[in-house]
Write an enzyme that holds these catalytic residues in place. Structure first.
Site, mmCIF file in Angstrom:
data_model
loop_
_atom_site.group_PDB
_atom_site.id
_atom_site.type_symbol
_atom_site.label_atom_id
_atom_site.label_comp_id
_atom_site.label_asym_id
_atom_site.label_seq_id
_atom_site.Cartn_x
_atom_site.Cartn_y
_atom_site.Cartn_z
ATOM 1 N N HIS A 72 -4.208 -8.001 2.210
ATOM 2 C CA HIS A 72 -5.056 -7.956 1.025
ATOM 3 C C HIS A 72 -5.734 -9.311 0.818
ATOM 4 O O HIS A 72 -5.272 -10.333 1.333
ATOM 5 C CB HIS A 72 -4.231 -7.578 -0.202
ATOM 6 C CG HIS A 72 -3.825 -6.124 -0.198
ATOM 7 N ND1 HIS A 72 -3.056 -5.553 -1.184
ATOM 8 C CD2 HIS A 72 -4.102 -5.142 0.698
ATOM 9 C CE1 HIS A 72 -2.883 -4.265 -0.904
ATOM 10 N NE2 HIS A 72 -3.496 -3.994 0.228
ATOM 11 N N GLU A 74 -5.869 -11.304 -1.707
ATOM 12 C CA GLU A 74 -5.018 -12.319 -2.338
ATOM 13 C C GLU A 74 -4.066 -12.922 -1.314
ATOM 14 O O GLU A 74 -3.869 -14.145 -1.276
ATOM 15 C CB GLU A 74 -4.171 -11.701 -3.461
ATOM 16 C CG GLU A 74 -4.950 -10.996 -4.540
ATOM 17 C CD GLU A 74 -5.070 -9.502 -4.267
ATOM 18 O OE1 GLU A 74 -5.516 -9.116 -3.164
ATOM 19 O OE2 GLU A 74 -4.733 -8.715 -5.159
ATOM 20 N N CYS A 100 -2.008 -5.740 -6.450
ATOM 21 C CA CYS A 100 -0.942 -4.766 -6.262
ATOM 22 C C CYS A 100 0.398 -5.498 -6.389
ATOM 23 O O CYS A 100 0.433 -6.728 -6.510
ATOM 24 C CB CYS A 100 -1.057 -4.102 -4.889
ATOM 25 S SG CYS A 100 -0.659 -5.196 -3.516
ATOM 26 N N CYS A 103 1.051 -8.286 -3.672
ATOM 27 C CA CYS A 103 0.285 -9.512 -3.908
ATOM 28 C C CYS A 103 0.792 -10.222 -5.156
ATOM 29 O O CYS A 103 0.786 -11.454 -5.204
ATOM 30 C CB CYS A 103 -1.201 -9.199 -4.022
ATOM 31 S SG CYS A 103 -1.910 -8.691 -2.441
HETATM 32 ZN ZN LIG Z 1 -2.412 -6.493 -2.778
#
Ligand SMILES: [Zn+2]
Length: 144
Positions: A72, A74, A100, A103
Site C-alpha cells: 500500500h 503508506e 487499512c 497500514c
Molecule cells: Zn493499507
C-alpha cells in the site's frame, strides 16, 4: 488564531492534492493511492501502491484480483523513510484514502502523529486503531 488554522488547512489541502497527483504513478488498475510524509513542512517521503522493487509492474492477477504482495502507498512511504537517514517520528502522513488496519499498525510504529486522508473507506478498523493509539485523524474531502 483563525488565520493560523486556515493556513494549516490550506497546506493540508495542498499536500493532499500532491498525494492525489502522486497516486497517478501507481500502475495498479483497481485502485490508485498516494501518500506523502511531511515533517517540519518538508516532504521526507512519498509512496503509491504497487509491487515491491524489482517485481513486475502489475498489481492484479489474471482474475483482476490484487496480488497479496502489493504494498500500500503508506507502507511504501514508511519503508522508504526506514531506508533513508530521515525519521518519521512526529511526522504527518497525507494519504488519498483512509488507511487499512495493516497500514495503521505501521503508522503507529513509525512514530507518525497525524494522519490526513481524503477518501473514506468502507472498512474503518484502520481508523479505529489509529484513534486508539492517540493519533490525530483529519478527514479533508478533496474533489480533485
Ligand atoms: Zn493499507
Amino acid at each position: 488564531m483563525g488565520e493560523k488554522i486556515d493556513k494549516q488547512l490550506e497546506l493540508d489541502k495542498r499536500y493532499l492534492r500532491m498525494a492525489l497527483i502522486w497516486a497517478e504513478n501507481s500502475y495498479c488498475l483497481r485502485r490508485q493511492v498516494g501518500a506523502l510524509i511531511v515533517k517540519d513542512n518538508r516532504i521526507i517521503s512519498d509512496g503509491f501502491n504497487g509491487t515491491p522493487s524489482g517485481f513486475e509492474n502489475v498489481c492484479e492477477d489474471e482474475n483482476n484480483v490484487t496480488k497479496p504482495y502489493v504494498l500500500h502507498a503508506e507502507a511504501n512511504a514508511i519503508t522508504k523513510v526506514a531506508a533513508s537517514s530521515n525519521s518519521s517520528k512526529d511526522a504527518t502522513i497525507y494519504v488519498t484514502s483512509a488507511p487499512c488496519i495493516e497500514c495503521a499498525k505501521l503508522i503507529i510504529q513509525s512514530g507518525i502523529r497525524r494522519v490526513v486522508y481524503s477518501e473514506k473507506y468502507r472498512v474503518e478498523d484502520g481508523l479505529k486503531l489509529l484513534e486508539r493509539a492517540g493519533i490525530t485523524l483529519d478527514y479533508i474531502g478533496i474533489t480533485e
